[in-house]
Scaffold this motif. Structure first.
Motif, PDB file in Angstrom:
ATOM      1  N   VAL A  28     -15.432   2.575  -5.314  1.00 58.01           N
ATOM      2  CA  VAL A  28     -16.390   3.077  -6.302  1.00 58.01           C
ATOM      3  C   VAL A  28     -17.050   1.871  -6.970  1.00 58.01           C
ATOM      4  O   VAL A  28     -16.364   0.956  -7.432  1.00 58.01           O
ATOM      5  N   MET A  29     -18.358   1.887  -7.012  1.00 54.79           N
ATOM      6  CA  MET A  29     -19.113   0.866  -7.723  1.00 54.79           C
ATOM      7  C   MET A  29     -19.996   1.573  -8.759  1.00 54.79           C
ATOM      8  O   MET A  29     -20.532   2.655  -8.500  1.00 54.79           O
ATOM      9  N   ARG A  55      -9.793  -1.003 -12.861  1.00 58.44           N
ATOM     10  CA  ARG A  55      -9.331  -0.303 -11.654  1.00 58.44           C
ATOM     11  C   ARG A  55      -9.258  -1.290 -10.501  1.00 58.44           C
ATOM     12  O   ARG A  55     -10.107  -2.146 -10.354  1.00 58.44           O
ATOM     13  N   ARG A  56      -8.236  -1.121  -9.704  1.00 53.72           N
ATOM     14  CA  ARG A  56      -8.036  -2.093  -8.642  1.00 53.72           C
ATOM     15  C   ARG A  56      -9.078  -1.911  -7.533  1.00 53.72           C
ATOM     16  O   ARG A  56      -9.558  -0.808  -7.286  1.00 53.72           O
ATOM     17  N   GLY A  57      -9.418  -3.006  -6.910  1.00 53.24           N
ATOM     18  CA  GLY A  57     -10.412  -2.973  -5.853  1.00 53.24           C
ATOM     19  C   GLY A  57      -9.806  -2.595  -4.521  1.00 53.24           C
ATOM     20  O   GLY A  57      -8.588  -2.420  -4.390  1.00 53.24           O
ATOM     21  N   TYR A  69       1.701   6.939  -7.731  1.00 56.26           N
ATOM     22  CA  TYR A  69       0.873   8.146  -7.692  1.00 56.26           C
ATOM     23  C   TYR A  69      -0.113   8.196  -8.856  1.00 56.26           C
ATOM     24  O   TYR A  69      -1.137   8.878  -8.784  1.00 56.26           O
ATOM     25  N   ARG A  70       0.163   7.478  -9.957  1.00 54.14           N
ATOM     26  CA  ARG A  70      -0.725   7.523 -11.122  1.00 54.14           C
ATOM     27  C   ARG A  70      -2.073   6.867 -10.831  1.00 54.14           C
ATOM     28  O   ARG A  70      -3.016   7.032 -11.611  1.00 54.14           O
ATOM     29  N   CYS A  71      -2.158   6.146  -9.728  1.00 51.76           N
ATOM     30  CA  CYS A  71      -3.426   5.504  -9.363  1.00 51.76           C
ATOM     31  C   CYS A  71      -4.431   6.501  -8.798  1.00 51.76           C
ATOM     32  O   CYS A  71      -5.619   6.171  -8.681  1.00 51.76           O
ATOM     33  N   THR A 203     -11.587   1.930 -21.894  1.00 53.13           N
ATOM     34  CA  THR A 203     -10.528   2.242 -22.854  1.00 53.13           C
ATOM     35  C   THR A 203      -9.770   0.988 -23.266  1.00 53.13           C
ATOM     36  O   THR A 203      -9.430   0.815 -24.443  1.00 53.13           O
ATOM     37  N   ALA A 204      -9.479   0.106 -22.317  1.00 51.10           N
ATOM     38  CA  ALA A 204      -8.644  -1.064 -22.604  1.00 51.10           C
ATOM     39  C   ALA A 204      -9.253  -1.940 -23.689  1.00 51.10           C
ATOM     40  O   ALA A 204      -8.543  -2.436 -24.575  1.00 51.10           O
ATOM     41  N   SER A 205     -10.574  -2.142 -23.651  1.00 50.60           N
ATOM     42  CA  SER A 205     -11.209  -2.994 -24.652  1.00 50.60           C
ATOM     43  C   SER A 205     -11.145  -2.363 -26.035  1.00 50.60           C
ATOM     44  O   SER A 205     -10.978  -3.059 -27.050  1.00 50.60           O
ATOM     45  N   VAL A 206     -11.252  -1.020 -26.096  1.00 49.46           N
ATOM     46  CA  VAL A 206     -11.150  -0.320 -27.380  1.00 49.46           C
ATOM     47  C   VAL A 206      -9.731  -0.429 -27.923  1.00 49.46           C
ATOM     48  O   VAL A 206      -9.520  -0.668 -29.123  1.00 49.46           O
TER      49      VAL A 206
END
Length: 221
Positions: A28-29, A55-57, A69-71, A203-206
């Protein structure tokens, strides 16, 4: 609905699923605002699209197994129809935003269906304003977190609940129903809102900003 498949997406998935009976997650891009205005071609997106920082590439080539599975993320995935039906598909008790992907990932994990990333299967996510953490979906996130807990014994969407707690929106202490302390206000929407120059909300930055505010407040007390 908000993604444009690259011309090779279906061919990429079909090729892998011919030999791999599991769930595959493609690339996804993210596109900035205005990328799809006027005349555009899928190949033009490479110059402006960006990858989500949280998100991992994809693997460099082929398929790479995912042990968590959470990925799983339903934005862009494929699997064999028979396998999807055999595990029962998505649980239809989830209403509104949040939790259904993690639940389905847990279902696959419990059933022993493997999950993997692939190189290819590319989709371009179109820009649209959003909030992360999703304060505009506060009620459904709470409801669906509690439904997940009822099904699996623990809550999902912990990073969002953590952010809501730091914002003073909820009380989510373990062993008790999640309680709304106040409704999101204009400041909350401003803090979490995706800006027009951002291809995605983060979310992480917030959370980092909120934790810094909490630490500064504690130090000043």
């Amino acid at each position: 609905m908000d993604c444009i498949p690259a011309p090779g997406l279906v061919v990429d998935y079909a090729g892998h699923l011919a030999t791999y009976d599991g769930l595959l997650m493609g690339e996804v891009m993210y596109l900035p605002g205005g990328a799809t205005k006027g005349d555009w071609r899928s190949e033009d997106f490479a110059a402006v699209a960006v990858r989500h920082s949280d998100r991992r590439g994809p693997p460099a080539e082929g398929i790479e197994a995912c042990g968590d599975y959470r990925c799983f993320w339903s934005l862009n995935f494929a699997m064999r129809r028979a396998t999807f039906l055999a595990v029962g598909g998505f649980h239809e008790g989830y209403n509104g935003y949040g939790g259904e992907d993690t639940d389905f990932g847990k279902v696959l994990d419990t059933a022993g269906v493997p999950i993997a990333w692939i190189k290819g299967g590319l989709a371009h996510h179109q820009y649209h304003p959003h909030h992360m953490p999703p304060v505009h979906h506060l009620d459904s996130v709470i409801r669906n977190a509690e439904l997940f807990e009822a099904r699996w014994g623990y809550r999902t969407m912990g990073h969002w609940l953590h952010a809501f707690r730091l914002m003073g929106l909820i009380d989510d202490r373990p062993g008790q129903p999640i309680r709304v302390l106040r409704r999101p206000d204009d400041a909350d929407f401003a803090l979490t809102g995706q800006q027009s120059h951002q291809p995605y909300a983060n979310t992480a930055s917030v959370i980092r900003l909120l934790e810094e505010r909490v630490a500064a407040s504690a130090a000043a007390a």
